[in-house]
Design a protein around this motif. Structure first.
Motif, PDB file in Angstrom:
ATOM      1  N   ASN A   1       6.282  -3.452   4.611  1.00 17.17           N
ATOM      2  CA  ASN A   1       6.474  -4.730   4.284  1.00 17.17           C
ATOM      3  C   ASN A   1       7.617  -4.855   2.979  1.00 17.17           C
ATOM      4  OD1 ASN A   1       5.960  -7.389   3.141  1.00 17.17           O
ATOM      5  ND2 ASN A   1       3.999  -7.171   4.528  1.00 17.17           N
TER       6      ASN A   1
ATOM      7  N   ASN B   1       7.374  -7.164   0.831  1.00 18.38           N
ATOM      8  CA  ASN B   1       6.626  -7.902  -0.106  1.00 18.38           C
ATOM      9  C   ASN B   1       5.459  -6.864  -0.967  1.00 18.38           C
ATOM     10  OD1 ASN B   1       4.724  -9.310  -1.901  1.00 18.38           O
ATOM     11  ND2 ASN B   1       4.765 -11.132  -0.649  1.00 18.38           N
ATOM     12  N   LYS B   2       6.022  -6.356  -2.332  1.00 14.51           N
ATOM     13  CA  LYS B   2       5.452  -5.497  -2.879  1.00 14.51           C
ATOM     14  C   LYS B   2       4.039  -6.015  -3.534  1.00 14.51           C
ATOM     15  CE  LYS B   2       5.955  -2.134  -6.686  1.00 14.51           C
ATOM     16  NZ  LYS B   2       6.507  -1.599  -7.763  1.00 14.51           N
ATOM     17  N   ASP B   3       3.723  -7.245  -3.673  1.00 12.01           N
ATOM     18  CA  ASP B   3       2.279  -7.586  -3.885  1.00 12.01           C
ATOM     19  C   ASP B   3       1.303  -7.486  -2.851  1.00 12.01           C
ATOM     20  OD1 ASP B   3       3.402  -8.596  -6.539  1.00 12.01           O
ATOM     21  OD2 ASP B   3       3.876 -10.591  -5.610  1.00 12.01           O
ATOM     22  N   VAL B   4       1.712  -7.596  -1.755  1.00 14.04           N
ATOM     23  CA  VAL B   4       0.853  -7.495  -0.698  1.00 14.04           C
ATOM     24  C   VAL B   4       0.541  -5.919  -0.416  1.00 14.04           C
ATOM     25  CG1 VAL B   4       0.685  -7.419   1.691  1.00 14.04           C
ATOM     26  CG2 VAL B   4       2.058  -9.362   0.749  1.00 14.04           C
TER      27      VAL B   4
ATOM     28  N   GLU C   1       0.546  -3.917  -3.056  1.00  9.34           N
ATOM     29  CA  GLU C   1      -0.250  -3.301  -4.302  1.00  9.34           C
ATOM     30  C   GLU C   1      -1.583  -3.849  -4.052  1.00  9.34           C
ATOM     31  OE1 GLU C   1       2.223  -5.177  -7.247  1.00  9.34           O
ATOM     32  OE2 GLU C   1       3.102  -3.446  -7.528  1.00  9.34           O
ATOM     33  N   TRP C   2      -1.823  -5.026  -3.208  1.00  7.09           N
ATOM     34  CA  TRP C   2      -3.048  -5.589  -3.024  1.00  7.09           C
ATOM     35  C   TRP C   2      -4.071  -4.615  -2.076  1.00  7.09           C
ATOM     36  CZ3 TRP C   2      -4.844  -8.014   1.699  1.00  7.09           C
ATOM     37  CH2 TRP C   2      -6.055  -8.446   1.660  1.00  7.09           C
TER      38      TRP C   2
ATOM     39  N   GLN D   1      -3.329  -1.316  -1.932  1.00  4.01           N
ATOM     40  CA  GLN D   1      -3.405  -0.181  -2.709  1.00  4.01           C
ATOM     41  C   GLN D   1      -4.836  -0.432  -3.649  1.00  4.01           C
ATOM     42  OE1 GLN D   1      -0.390   0.748  -5.611  1.00  4.01           O
ATOM     43  NE2 GLN D   1      -0.646   2.856  -5.340  1.00  4.01           N
ATOM     44  N   SER D   2      -4.924  -1.626  -4.244  1.00  2.01           N
ATOM     45  CA  SER D   2      -5.935  -1.797  -5.049  1.00  2.01           C
ATOM     46  C   SER D   2      -7.395  -1.879  -4.419  1.00  2.01           C
ATOM     47  CB  SER D   2      -5.874  -3.378  -5.786  1.00  2.01           C
ATOM     48  OG  SER D   2      -6.090  -4.145  -5.193  1.00  2.01           O
TER      49      SER D   2
ATOM     50  N   TRP E   1       3.077   1.279   1.990  1.00  2.00           N
ATOM     51  CA  TRP E   1       1.800   1.646   1.590  1.00  2.00           C
ATOM     52  C   TRP E   1       1.366   2.912   2.542  1.00  2.00           C
ATOM     53  CZ3 TRP E   1      -2.821   0.855   4.017  1.00  2.00           C
ATOM     54  CH2 TRP E   1      -4.008   1.180   3.229  1.00  2.00           C
TER      55      TRP E   1
END
Length: 77
Positions: free
Chosen positions: A38, A40-43, A45-46, A48-49, A71
């Motif tokens: 992707n 979009n890093k935020d997606v 990171e979600w 990953q969390s 990811w």
């Protein structure tokens, strides 16, 4: 943490459109791997969390493309 039905559907859509499962061989061991790409890093990171794994930057194939992030979740068997 319990995921909502909407979150489950979103993850399924991400994986369907931008993800894959593979087996990577490292000498004598096989590593099952799940990966989602992707921009979009935020997606990522979600993801990953929620599941762990790591995020890395893939090389761009063309100079005018946005940077592609991936990811990856893997486990040695």
């Amino acid at each position: 943490m319990e995921l909502t039905e909407t979150e489950k559907a979103y993850i399924a859509g991400l994986f369907d459109g931008e993800g894959h499962v593979s087996l990577i061989r490292n000498y004598t061991r096989w590593t099952p791997t799940v990966e989602v790409s992707n921009t979009n890093k935020d997606v990522l990171e979600w993801l990953q969390s929620l599941f762990g794994g790591y995020i890395y930057t893939a090389s761009n194939r063309k100079p005018n493309w946005k940077p592609c992030l991936k990811w990856r979740l893997c486990r040695r068997v």
